[in-house]
Structure formats: C-alpha cells, structure tokens
Design an enzyme around this catalytic site. Structure first.
Site, PDB file in Angstrom:
ATOM      1  N   SER A 129       0.827  -1.205   0.000  1.00 31.24           N
ATOM      2  CA  SER A 129       0.000   0.000   0.000  1.00 31.24           C
ATOM      3  C   SER A 129       0.860   1.253   0.000  1.00 31.24           C
ATOM      4  CB  SER A 129      -0.899   0.006   1.244  1.00 31.24           C
ATOM      5  OG  SER A 129      -1.527   1.263   1.417  1.00 31.24           O
ATOM      6  N   TYR A 154      -2.556  -0.159   9.962  1.00 33.39           N
ATOM      7  CA  TYR A 154      -2.688  -0.755   8.638  1.00 33.39           C
ATOM      8  C   TYR A 154      -1.379  -0.600   7.860  1.00 33.39           C
ATOM      9  CZ  TYR A 154      -3.992  -1.174   3.723  1.00 33.39           C
ATOM     10  OH  TYR A 154      -4.031  -1.528   2.393  1.00 33.39           O
TER      11      TYR A 154
END
Length: 331
Positions: A129, A154
């Site tokens: 990501s 995350y």
C-alpha cells in the site's frame, strides 16, 4: 495449472480474477467474506465471476489466516502462481479493530508465504500500500524512500508484509513482487472509499465529509490500469541473479509503486463527480483524520521501465464510468 487469487471477492481481487479468466487462465479464488463492508456486494462479485466464466473459476469461502483450512482447500488444486490481494483493508478501521489486521495482514501473509514455499510457485505477487510511506513529505513517493514511519497500524502491517517477503525471498529464493497501490477506484469498488461515499451522498442529497478542509491530494488510479499492472508483473517474475531490484533487494524480490502518476486535488475530484452525477455536492469540511496523510503521489518509473506499465485513465474518464456503474448496480 491454476492461479490462486486471495481476496477474490474484494474489489481488486475480483477485477484481477476477471481479467485472468477472460484470458483463459484457471483461477482458484478464496475470501473469508467478512462484514467489514456489506457481504452482499462481495457475493455479487463472486456471482458475476461464476456467471461470466463458469467452471474456469473455482471459489472457496475461507480465512487464509487459518492454515489448516487453507491447506485443506488447496489439497487437490495444483497452484502455479499466487496473487495475494486479501487483507484487512482500511486505515481508520485499524484504530478500532487492530487485532483484525494482525490476524489477516500478518499471520495470514505468513501463511501465504508458506504456501508459496511449499508449492514452489513460479511467482507470488502481493498487495502492499502507498500508506507505507507514512509521514514522508517528499513527493512523488519513490520505492527507494524510507518507509519506517507509518502513521497507522494498517500501514505498519503492510510494511511488515514487505519485510517478511524479503526474508522468504532471501531464504527460499521465491520470486516475489510487492505492489504499493495508490487509491484505486472504479466499478465494483469499495463502499468505504471516498469515491463511493461521495457518489452515494451526492446522489441522495446528503453532505459529503471532506477532511483537512479539502486540502488533500490523491493519486487516483482506475481499476483497469491497476489490473494491467498486476498481471504484467505476474508474467514477469524477478530474476534470481543477484542484481539489485526495485526497492533495493538482491534476492528475487522487488517493490513497485502502482498508481496513476498524477495526483488530483480533492476539490477537483468533487467537481468531476458533481458533473457525472448531475448535481452539486453539499460539502461538510472537517479536520484531518488520525492516520491519514495530506497527499499521495506515485513515482512509477521502476514498474514502467521493468514491465512497461503505463496508466491511461484519468479521472475525467474513470469517474463517470464509476458513477454509471453505481447507478446501474443500485437500480
């Protein structure tokens, strides 16, 4: 031989599986169908894949963080390669339910590394990501930049996935590619993403929440461009030749940014959405949210050079396509 796609009921997973199947490649998809967002959308994605591709697509509902269940499901299925897109998504949700990220993104990722090692797959492509860049304030983000100051759990789990993958590539010489995705949108997208939220609220006449008082930039990347990049990477595994790869590894492991290479002002996106929806947005300006960053911008020179990745879809084309799909799906 079959390509294993995790997160096949997810947004990117469905789109990747659909392209592979359209090319005549067999896909074994897995997904735990959790309720982070409505399960009905995930089931509709799987139903669409079955309807379009019949027996070429196999699906199993299971949690890849459960190694016993994963091994049992794969027992009779030879796996040639893995596209590991399954994960617990969402920056803000990681502040609420951290253990979901530890289970799926850490334990689950190790399980997929073990499957790759045991099966000696020709290539493991996995989702990272753009959030790994955390508080970096130098734009565009380059794969050579430091990525050790995450601003959300995350992001920390995604960076950990990259490091664990590097270890497995070094120890077991498994070819791997990690893809740092930048704000993906398009048909069959996720309801927790800005594109869906804004479209839903504009069409229903509700105010849309705009964080950091609108002073945000995102490298919005259309799903078809993302899929082309993922499959292009799958078909060009890194060589185990000792040469430095994108991201710095000398093992058969590389890291790429995969984005549109064109950051858009959030307020410009909203104006494009207003035109596509045919009505003005009522805007609710709010402060920056914890774990968020003001701007993302992908340097895609490495993936462009290595596999010829070249995104072609700007928001002026992609946003109306999403709005048209959204209307049709809800009608």
């Amino acid at each position: 031989m079959t390509i294993l796609v995790t997160g096949a009921a997810g947004f990117i997973g469905m789109a990747v599986a659909d392209r592979l199947l359209s090319e005549g490649r067999a896909v074994f998809g897995i997904d735990n169908m959790n309720d982070y967002y409505p399960v009905s959308l995930k089931r509709d994605r799987i139903a669409a894949l079955h309807q379009r591709h019949g027996g070429l697509f196999t699906f199993a509902e299971l949690d890849f963080a459960d190694m016993d269940a994963l091994q049992a499901a794969l027992h009779d299925h030879p796996v040639d390669a893995i596209i590991h897109l399954g994960a617990q998504a969402g920056v803000r949700y990681s502040l609420i339910n951290p253990h979901a990220y530890v289970r799926s993104n850490l334990a689950g990722h190790v399980n997929m590394l073990e499957v790759a090692r045991e099966r000696r797959v020709r290539h493991l492509v996995y989702a990272s990501s753009s959030s790994v860049y955390g508080g970096n304030d130098t734009l565009p983000f380059r794969v050579e930049d430091r990525a050790d100051h995450p601003v959300s759990l995350y992001a920390a789990t995604k960076r950990a996935d990259e490091l664990m993958s590097e270890t497995y590539a070094h120890l077991f010489r498994i070819p791997m590619t990690g893809l740092r995705f930048f704000t993906v949108y398009g048909p069959w997208g996720r309801p927790d993403m800005a594109m869906w939220i804004f479209t839903s609220k504009i069409l229903s006449g509700q105010p849309i929440p705009v964080f950091n008082h609108g002073r945000m930039q995102r490298d919005f990347t259309y799903i078809d461009d993302i899929v082309s990049g993922v499959i292009g990477c799958l078909d060009h595994a890194p060589e185990d030749d000792g040469a430095a790869k994108a991201g710095g590894s000398r093992s058969p492991h590389r890291l790429y940014n995969i984005g549109n290479n064109r950051p858009e002002e959030l307020m410009h996106l909203i104006s494009v959405l207003e035109e596509a929806c045919g009505r003005k947005a009522e805007i609710d300006f709010q402060p920056m949210q914890p774990g968020d960053v003001p701007a993302t911008f992908a340097d895609i020179s490495a993936i462009a050079q290595d596999i010829g990745f070249a995104p072609t879809t700007g928001i002026e084309v992609g946003v109306p396509r999403f709005v048209d799909w959204y209307r049709a799906y809800h009608d």
